[in-house]
Design a protein around this motif. Structure first.
Motif, PDB file in Angstrom:
ATOM      1  N   LEU A  27       0.822  -1.210   0.000  1.00 41.55           N
ATOM      2  CA  LEU A  27       0.000   0.000   0.000  1.00 41.55           C
ATOM      3  C   LEU A  27       0.853   1.255   0.000  1.00 41.55           C
ATOM      4  CD1 LEU A  27      -2.802   1.210   0.050  1.00 41.55           C
ATOM      5  CD2 LEU A  27      -2.816   0.988   2.541  1.00 41.55           C
ATOM      6  N   ASP A  28       1.956   1.251   0.734  1.00 45.08           N
ATOM      7  CA  ASP A  28       2.820   2.438   0.771  1.00 45.08           C
ATOM      8  C   ASP A  28       3.364   2.761  -0.622  1.00 45.08           C
ATOM      9  OD1 ASP A  28       2.409   2.796   3.442  1.00 45.08           O
ATOM     10  OD2 ASP A  28       4.301   1.883   4.089  1.00 45.08           O
ATOM     11  N   LEU A  92      -5.417  -5.933   0.598  1.00 47.17           N
ATOM     12  CA  LEU A  92      -4.688  -4.915  -0.158  1.00 47.17           C
ATOM     13  C   LEU A  92      -5.638  -4.167  -1.088  1.00 47.17           C
ATOM     14  CD1 LEU A  92      -2.035  -3.566  -1.042  1.00 47.17           C
ATOM     15  CD2 LEU A  92      -1.767  -5.395  -2.736  1.00 47.17           C
ATOM     16  N   ILE A  93      -6.524  -4.902  -1.744  1.00 45.51           N
ATOM     17  CA  ILE A  93      -7.504  -4.246  -2.622  1.00 45.51           C
ATOM     18  C   ILE A  93      -8.352  -3.267  -1.819  1.00 45.51           C
ATOM     19  CG2 ILE A  93      -9.541  -4.585  -4.079  1.00 45.51           C
ATOM     20  CD1 ILE A  93      -8.412  -7.329  -4.837  1.00 45.51           C
ATOM     21  N   ALA A  94      -8.886  -3.749  -0.697  1.00 47.24           N
ATOM     22  CA  ALA A  94      -9.755  -2.904   0.126  1.00 47.24           C
ATOM     23  C   ALA A  94      -8.996  -1.692   0.653  1.00 47.24           C
ATOM     24  CB  ALA A  94     -10.330  -3.723   1.278  1.00 47.24           C
ATOM     25  N   ILE A 102      -7.400   7.008  -7.301  1.00 46.64           N
ATOM     26  CA  ILE A 102      -7.339   6.504  -8.670  1.00 46.64           C
ATOM     27  C   ILE A 102      -7.887   5.074  -8.735  1.00 46.64           C
ATOM     28  CG2 ILE A 102      -5.419   7.973  -9.345  1.00 46.64           C
ATOM     29  CD1 ILE A 102      -3.523   5.665  -8.754  1.00 46.64           C
ATOM     30  N   PRO A 103      -8.311   4.611  -9.924  1.00 44.33           N
ATOM     31  CA  PRO A 103      -8.825   3.250 -10.048  1.00 44.33           C
ATOM     32  C   PRO A 103      -7.791   2.192  -9.678  1.00 44.33           C
ATOM     33  CG  PRO A 103      -9.456   4.565 -11.949  1.00 44.33           C
ATOM     34  CD  PRO A 103      -8.477   5.389 -11.170  1.00 44.33           C
ATOM     35  N   VAL A 104      -8.282   1.124  -9.051  1.00 45.80           N
ATOM     36  CA  VAL A 104      -7.448   0.001  -8.623  1.00 45.80           C
ATOM     37  C   VAL A 104      -7.860  -1.227  -9.423  1.00 45.80           C
ATOM     38  CG1 VAL A 104      -6.832  -1.522  -6.709  1.00 45.80           C
ATOM     39  CG2 VAL A 104      -7.139   0.943  -6.305  1.00 45.80           C
ATOM     40  N   ILE A 105      -6.910  -1.780 -10.183  1.00 48.17           N
ATOM     41  CA  ILE A 105      -7.171  -2.946 -11.021  1.00 48.17           C
ATOM     42  C   ILE A 105      -6.479  -4.152 -10.401  1.00 48.17           C
ATOM     43  CG2 ILE A 105      -6.911  -3.944 -13.334  1.00 48.17           C
ATOM     44  CD1 ILE A 105      -6.751  -1.046 -14.401  1.00 48.17           C
ATOM     45  N   ALA A 106      -7.238  -5.166 -10.042  1.00 49.17           N
ATOM     46  CA  ALA A 106      -6.670  -6.386  -9.484  1.00 49.17           C
ATOM     47  C   ALA A 106      -6.130  -7.260 -10.602  1.00 49.17           C
ATOM     48  CB  ALA A 106      -7.733  -7.140  -8.682  1.00 49.17           C
ATOM     49  N   GLU A 125     -15.713  -8.057  -4.859  1.00 51.70           N
ATOM     50  CA  GLU A 125     -16.355  -7.727  -3.583  1.00 51.70           C
ATOM     51  C   GLU A 125     -15.438  -6.904  -2.691  1.00 51.70           C
ATOM     52  OE1 GLU A 125     -17.326 -11.596  -2.182  1.00 51.70           O
ATOM     53  OE2 GLU A 125     -19.141 -11.782  -3.433  1.00 51.70           O
ATOM     54  N   ALA A 126     -14.099  -7.089  -2.853  1.00 54.22           N
ATOM     55  CA  ALA A 126     -13.143  -6.323  -2.058  1.00 54.22           C
ATOM     56  C   ALA A 126     -13.038  -4.877  -2.543  1.00 54.22           C
ATOM     57  CB  ALA A 126     -11.771  -6.986  -2.096  1.00 54.22           C
ATOM     58  N   GLY A 127     -13.566  -4.602  -3.746  1.00 55.66           N
ATOM     59  CA  GLY A 127     -13.606  -3.223  -4.224  1.00 55.66           C
ATOM     60  C   GLY A 127     -12.852  -2.939  -5.497  1.00 55.66           C
TER      61      GLY A 127
END
Length: 336
Positions: A27-28, A92-94, A102-106, A125-127
């Protein structure tokens, strides 16, 4: 200067996106990438093998010895209480969705059809705003046909598509008999975008230990030639987003790929070499080039040099190959 672009239905401020890699594991680091100007981030991949191992370990602990020890049935916690590796990925996604604007792409990485694809739903579901499905497979069975391999890819995409409602991009290798046909089939199976191309990391031999070792080499700008050709060929032919990855190091690399028809250009090796701040350098250089050449937006640039719009469409096909070979200058003989 209007740098906005649309990828997988997501409106991005510009087309520079860090791809899955070591800089998108924590995340950092994701915060550092956003601060440096990333338009979106693709998280590092969760692998099919991780999910299979965790599932096997869970089954073992829940069942091992239950017939021998009466207390075994109550000794182990319920499945929902296990702290499995893949659960950290969901956290991590959440966490990223909560901390980033900004958008987060898994990213889900696999090679076979199986229950692991259901994990895509948990990522949604995690976002996660979208999912990048990285199908990484090296066929070694001489009895397996190319048609069977391609069918497996299509079925994997269908399985993931049926599990989620968020956009799905498929990251592919270029090693297909007819890549354009495979691309068309994957889009028909539900892919909202294609990421071109995956890099196969080749093994090496350690001559001292006589062991096979993985050998990860960072890309160079020359690597962008292959995605440039295929994005240019596919632009306007598929109802899907196109992402270019591999070889994007400079503003000129990104501009060329956008001209070919890419919606976004993804970076990894350049950021590992120069740090997240390199995003800002590439963005500034891109704006300077666009202003110098009197472009008003990325949209005006996009696809302008694709095969569909290029003055010489044959430049992306066999004719250009022959032209390149026959016109390359031969060095003079020594002593002449």
């Amino acid at each position: 200067m209007d740098l906005k672009t649309t990828y997988l239905g997501l409106t991005l401020e510009h087309p520079l996106v860090p791809s899955a890699g070591p800089l998108t594991e924590k995340l950092d680091d994701l915060k550092r990438l956003e601060d440096a100007g990333a338009a979106a981030v693709v998280l590092h991949s969760l692998f099919e093998e991780q999910l299979r191992i965790e599932s096997a370990e869970l089954d073992y602990h829940l069942s091992h010895g239950v017939e021998s020890y009466p207390e075994a049935l109550t000794y182990f916690p319920e499945p929902s209480e296990f702290r499995l590796g893949p659960e950290d990925y969901l956290e991590l996604i959440a966490g990223a969705k909560k901390a980033l604007r900004i958008p987060v792409i898994a990213s889900l990485n696999g090679s076979t059809l199986g229950g692991w694809t259901d994990y895509a739903r948990k990522m949604q579901e995690a976002g996660a705003d979208a999912l990048e499905l990285n199908i990484y497979n090296i066929p070694t069975d001489p009895d397996q046909s190319s048609a069977e391999i391609e069918d497996t890819y299509v079925e994997i995409v269908r399985a993931v598509r049926s599990a989620v409602t968020i956009p799905v991009a498929v990251k592919l290798s270029p090693f297909f008999t007819n890549f354009a046909h495979v691309a068309k089939r994957l889009v028909a199976a539900g892919a909202n975008g294609l990421v071109l191309f995956n890099r196969f990391y080749q093994p090496d031999i350690d001559l001292e230990t006589l062991e096979i070792r993985p050998n990860v080499l960072l890309s160079t700008p020359m690597a962008m030639r292959l995605p440039l050709r295929w994005i240019a060929i596919l632009y306007g032919r598929l109802n899907a987003s196109l992402a270019a990855t591999s070889g994007v190091h400079r503003a000129t690399d990104a501009i060329k790929l956008l001209m070919a028809g890419a919606d976004v250009t993804m970076m990894c090796s350049a950021l590992l070499r120069h740090g997240p701040q390199h995003l800002g350098t590439v963005k500034r250089d891109m704006i300077a080039w666009l202003e110098e050449h009197e472009y008003e937006s990325v949209a005006q640039l996009k696809g302008s040099m694709s095969q569909k719009n290029c003055p010489d469409p044959s430049a992306f096909e066999r004719a250009q190959y022959m032209r390149a070979l026959t016109t390359y200058p031969v060095p003079p003989a020594r002593g002449s």
